[in-house]
Design an enzyme around this catalytic site. Sequence first.
Site, mmCIF file in Angstrom:
data_model
loop_
_atom_site.group_PDB
_atom_site.id
_atom_site.type_symbol
_atom_site.label_atom_id
_atom_site.label_comp_id
_atom_site.label_asym_id
_atom_site.label_seq_id
_atom_site.Cartn_x
_atom_site.Cartn_y
_atom_site.Cartn_z
ATOM 1 N N ASP A 1 0.827 -1.206 0.000
ATOM 2 C CA ASP A 1 0.000 0.000 0.000
ATOM 3 C C ASP A 1 0.865 1.262 0.000
ATOM 4 O O ASP A 1 2.076 1.221 0.291
ATOM 5 C CB ASP A 1 -0.909 -0.022 1.241
ATOM 6 C CG ASP A 1 -2.244 0.658 0.999
ATOM 7 O OD1 ASP A 1 -2.340 1.479 0.075
ATOM 8 O OD2 ASP A 1 -3.188 0.378 1.759
ATOM 9 N N ASP B 1 -10.625 2.057 -3.429
ATOM 10 C CA ASP B 1 -11.167 1.807 -2.092
ATOM 11 C C ASP B 1 -12.685 1.833 -2.118
ATOM 12 O O ASP B 1 -13.325 1.453 -1.134
ATOM 13 C CB ASP B 1 -10.665 2.868 -1.105
ATOM 14 C CG ASP B 1 -9.338 2.465 -0.476
ATOM 15 O OD1 ASP B 1 -8.955 1.285 -0.616
ATOM 16 O OD2 ASP B 1 -8.695 3.318 0.154
#
Length: 729
Positions: free
Chosen positions: A478, A548
Amino acid sequence: MSIKVTDNRVFKLDTKDTSYIFAVGEGNMLLHQYYGGYVSDDDLSYYVKYQRHGGVCPKPAFPTADYFSTDVNRMEYSVNGTGDYRVSALQIKDNDGHASTDIRYVGHKIYPGKPVIPGMPATYATEEEADTLEIDAIDAHTGALVTLFYTVFKNHSAITRHVRVKNTSDKSFDIERIYSACVDFYAENFELLHIYGMWGKERIVERNKLNHGIQTISSKRGCSSHNHNPFVALVSDNTTEDYGDVYGFNLVYTGNFSAEVELDSYETTRLIMGIESTDFNWLLMPGEEFYAPEVVMVYSGEGLGKMSRTFHKLYRNNLCRGPWKLKKRPILINNWEATYFNFNEEKLYSIAKEAKALGIEMLVMDDGWFGGRSDDKSSLGDWFVNEEKLKGGLKALVDRVNALDMKFGIWFEPEMISPISKLNELHPDWTIQIEGRDKSLSRNQCVLDMTREDVREYLFNCIKNVMDNANIEYIKWDFNRPLTEIGSALLPKERQKEYFHRYVLGLYELLERLTSAYPHLLIEGCASGGGRFDPAWLYYTPQIWTSDDTDAVERIDIQYGTSMCYPTSSMGAHVSACPNHQTKRVTSFKTRGDVAMFGTFGYELDITKLTDDEKELVKVQCENYHKYYNVIHNGDMYRLISPFERKRDSAAWMYVSSDKDEAIVFYGVIRTSLYMPHIIKLRGLDPAKKYTDLATGAVYSGDTLMNAGLNIARAFCDFETVIVHLKEC
Ligand code: GLA
């Protein structure tokens, strides 16, 4: 050979159905001639234009028959300060501070295969798959030897380009701009198509007519970004999904980028693409070389769909690497939206156990397993298992999950550091910062100085310790904030503007080291969702968390936009809980599964809390993933209805297997109304074949489905989706 040279003056690059031609003109200037559908003539020098209006355009200092000006001609690689006033690909500042550049051809080389770009990701090819042309041109004043690389892929309509500059003089100079490609088009009626967005709403397709002047699509965030993607296409104004000219450009780069398109007063369109130049400079010492990253150029004379299919195939076969590139990825369940930071080993095990029973193949433990992290305020950098949370340690949990016959994956955010962390106490100087200036926080975190070898060494060892401690088969890498207050204590003043590019090179080095040390590891890229969805990441990680935003309706837009140049196998897509955590929208479990089916499939919810009916659906969806896999991931994608056009009421796409014996069609209603279309004309089928709709048993011929269309009246409510499976009978 796909590359021809005529009398050493004209270079013709041919893919299956594309030609790209340029020539060495008077004064050894490199003149672009043509890019587009295949042409048989080798030399298109009749395209070269001489200035009719006399003196307003500067003329280079060499004798010509007529009034030749670089300002009105199509130049192969534009340079600054010597009479071509359009956007320039290259600007070199000499040791005395002058920034005029003038490159002239001095030689070339042609060979089979494709060279690597040292330290940078790029497409790759065998000697059978591609040929490469290197053109050397020199700026005699500074001694900058510029090499333009062109690789022609024989089986794809793709040409890749990158650039190297070598300092052959005994004085240093600065590279102030270095774009990887420049293409000039003569009198095309172009529109610019690009994919922009934001967190949770990535890759919206936008298409606008070019105005005279310059339009720039760029990122200065230190990453390719949610906001703009390093992909643009020039399309003719009449281009559709399956008709018309399209030129797609995609930069294989993770950092700041820029695509600048200029329509000039002479109706010439110039596109340059490469590293963003306002935050860039590179001091090149005598004997040193600098490489600019690769641009992939794809031409299609049959609309956007064909361009996308070319990118998809090229990236799956000649960009992604490692054993997972063409392999079916495990169906995963990620605990992020199920638990956020609030989990322990029993909770994770209970999710894994239930998931296994329903057909899921891997558990991914997301953020919160390390240091003292119980929210997003601390511990990034402290990559040590929190044994208060995971009692018994990581290995014990992984072993238990493996005993269920499930794989185990883990989340990292290696490039980041929390001000509240052990790492920051030990190494406050490892953060990117400018002495005396406040550090901007984003999600309460700062960014590590990836240009430092000691930082990269630390990160590699942290990841290695975790990897060697337990059977970890997947990492989610990430990156949750952009870069600010750019500065490195290790760089001298005159090199601070090199920082953004040096950051990216440091990152690539770490990724290369990790992928070489653990060649079987599956890595999924992520950057607050899809903030770093670019081809460079696909070189290291064959899949990327697309967004997301897991709301199925938003995902229709996001996955549609992403498909412009990225293959379905690269798009992480999960079924999540409702009301959706990002949009609060409620969609059916079936709709969520139908949309996630068109990506690397998985779940992101507390599976132990599902109803029995929902659990039954999970089983069906997992079975369908295996059943549809070959067509969706190895087949050809055709977009049928754009969610960005018409009344934004619906979307449709389909996949056709390579031998055209099977197809999967997706149709989704976004906002229903009484006029909803119920006939969709399919694409890509064999007109002569007969296909059965496996749900209804109805039989149609391919030409009927493509010309008259398929009746999809079964989907009529808001957010309702249908998947139609057609098989040759
Ligand atoms: C980012 C990612 C999410 C999740 C969180 C964890 O937002 O995109 O999927 O991993 O970080 O903090």
